[in-house]
Design a protein around this motif. Structure first.
Motif, short mmCIF file in Angstrom:
data_model
loop_
_atom_site.label_atom_id
_atom_site.label_comp_id
_atom_site.label_asym_id
_atom_site.label_seq_id
_atom_site.Cartn_x
_atom_site.Cartn_y
_atom_site.Cartn_z
N ASN A 42 67.64 -7.22 -3.07
CA ASN A 42 68.74 -7.80 -2.31
C ASN A 42 68.37 -8.15 -0.86
OD1 ASN A 42 71.43 -8.71 -2.43
ND2 ASN A 42 72.13 -6.89 -1.32
N ARG A 58 62.46 -13.94 -5.29
CA ARG A 58 63.85 -13.50 -5.41
C ARG A 58 64.60 -14.25 -6.51
NH1 ARG A 58 67.51 -9.85 -5.81
NH2 ARG A 58 69.47 -10.18 -4.70
N ALA A 62 71.54 -14.42 -7.27
CA ALA A 62 72.20 -13.28 -6.62
C ALA A 62 72.78 -13.68 -5.27
CB ALA A 62 71.22 -12.12 -6.46
N HIS A 63 72.42 -14.89 -4.80
CA HIS A 63 72.93 -15.37 -3.50
C HIS A 63 73.89 -16.54 -3.67
CE1 HIS A 63 70.17 -12.68 -1.40
NE2 HIS A 63 69.31 -13.01 -2.35
N TYR A 138 73.95 -8.13 -11.73
CA TYR A 138 72.94 -8.50 -10.73
C TYR A 138 73.24 -9.80 -10.00
CZ TYR A 138 71.23 -11.50 -14.53
OH TYR A 138 71.15 -12.43 -15.53
N ASN A 139 74.31 -10.49 -10.41
CA ASN A 139 74.70 -11.72 -9.68
C ASN A 139 76.17 -12.02 -9.98
OD1 ASN A 139 74.77 -12.91 -12.24
ND2 ASN A 139 73.07 -14.31 -11.87
N GLN A 155 77.02 -3.35 -9.36
CA GLN A 155 75.81 -4.06 -8.96
C GLN A 155 74.74 -3.08 -8.49
OE1 GLN A 155 76.34 -7.83 -7.60
NE2 GLN A 155 74.23 -8.16 -6.97
N GLU A 157 70.16 -2.58 -8.29
CA GLU A 157 68.84 -3.20 -8.42
C GLU A 157 68.24 -2.90 -9.79
OE1 GLU A 157 67.01 -4.96 -6.16
OE2 GLU A 157 68.53 -4.88 -4.59
#
Ligand code: PCA
Length: 294
Positions: A42, A58, A62-63, A138-139, A155, A157
């Motif tokens: 993250n 990455r 997730a963003h 995770y997203n 959420q 890792e």
């Protein structure tokens, strides 16, 4: 890098680093830190953007909160094969690269994860069987499809999945056969459903200032290695998926197609999510989906 050293993305990135070292006669020596040991998943994007590190890998979806296009690869059921995943990526690549550039990031290459399935501790034939189950997300897409299915997303890792399953923080996963294998999912979970929801992608990103500081020849060498890594990465992903599916079964898991009812319900949620995405992504998103549909 967030994923373990033996994961195909990490192996591919290490090969990429080797390629760059050779092509630049040792001038650029990229040291890989798998497993989130340098920065956690993250934190990787921000670390590269801010120049705390020059390069990182990455999971861009997730963003998605920063930019809906970052979640393009995780719209459910619109690209459920490697060929379609590639086509979707080619359609989105110019816009996504441009958006990353505006954030001070240069996109070097991107590699798909294998198709996303669902892991449980029990047989699941419909979303009614999932009610209240704590599932690792995770997203945005993992979170949203879990909510729509009546599950409770948590959420964490990838590097914390095994511990999360042992302690009961999570009791289910939405991820690939590969990440299930990396996490020894069979120790806590019994059923893997090949839902084929989407294929999210990892992106190898470089800090733009660090990139601009390189000379043309060096940048050219790195770009050539990156193109090679993207092509090799797809092949490695396919192979890793086949191996991981066999490994799950070998370790006693039931590897199954979802029931018609479950698949149908999930497809319905997928349509809802695709509409929500289009709403958020506006004209830019529509242009990408139109290009993909062609
Ligand atoms: N593994 C990654 C993302 C998708 C996948 O298959 C993870 O679970 O974090």
């Amino acid at each position: 890098m967030a994923y373990p050293a033996g994961n195909f993305h990490s192996v591919n990135a290490k090969n990429f680093a080797e390629c760059v070292k050779t092509a630049t006669s040792g001038e650029i020596d990229i040291v890989t830190h798998p497993g989130g040991t340098l920065f956690k998943g993250n934190d990787i994007k921000r670390a590269v953007q801010s120049g705390q590190t020059q390069i990182g890998e990455r999971l861009l979806s997730a963003h998605e909160n920063e930019n809906p296009l970052f979640g393009l690869d995780s719209i459910p059921f619109i690209a459920s094969s490697y060929d379609k995943s590639e086509k979707l990526w080619q359609a989105g690549k110019p816009e996504i690269s441009k958006s990353l550039d505006a954030q001070g990031l240069v996109m070097l290459y991107s590699v798909p994860w294998p198709p996303q399935g669902m892991y449980f501790k029990k047989e699941v034939n419909s979303t009614a069987d999932m009610a209240g189950v704590k599932v690792r997300s995770y997203n945005n897409s993992t979170g949203r499809i879990s909510e729509l299915s009546g599950m409770v997303p948590v959420q964490i890792e990838a590097s914390e999945i095994t511990q999360g399953l042992i302690t009961g923080v999570i009791e289910s996963l939405i991820t690939s056969a590969v990440t299930g294998q990396d996490s020894k999912a069979w120790e806590q979970l019994s059923h893997f459903y090949k839902v084929n929801a989407w294929q999210p992608r990892n992106f190898v990103l470089v800090n733009k200032d660090a990139w601009t500081a390189l000379d043309d020849k060096t940048r050219g060498s790195i770009t050539t290695c990156a193109a090679e890594a993207e092509a090799n990465g797809v092949k490695m992903s396919i192979e890793a998926n086949d191996k991981a599916l066999a490994e799950l079964e070998k370790n006693g898991m039931k590897v199954l197609d979802p029931s018609e009812k479950l698949a149908g319900e999930l497809r319905g949620f997928g349509e809802t999510m695709a509409n929500e995405w289009k709403e958020k992504a506006g004209e830019a998103g529509k242009a990408v989906l139109d290009a993909y549909a062609k």
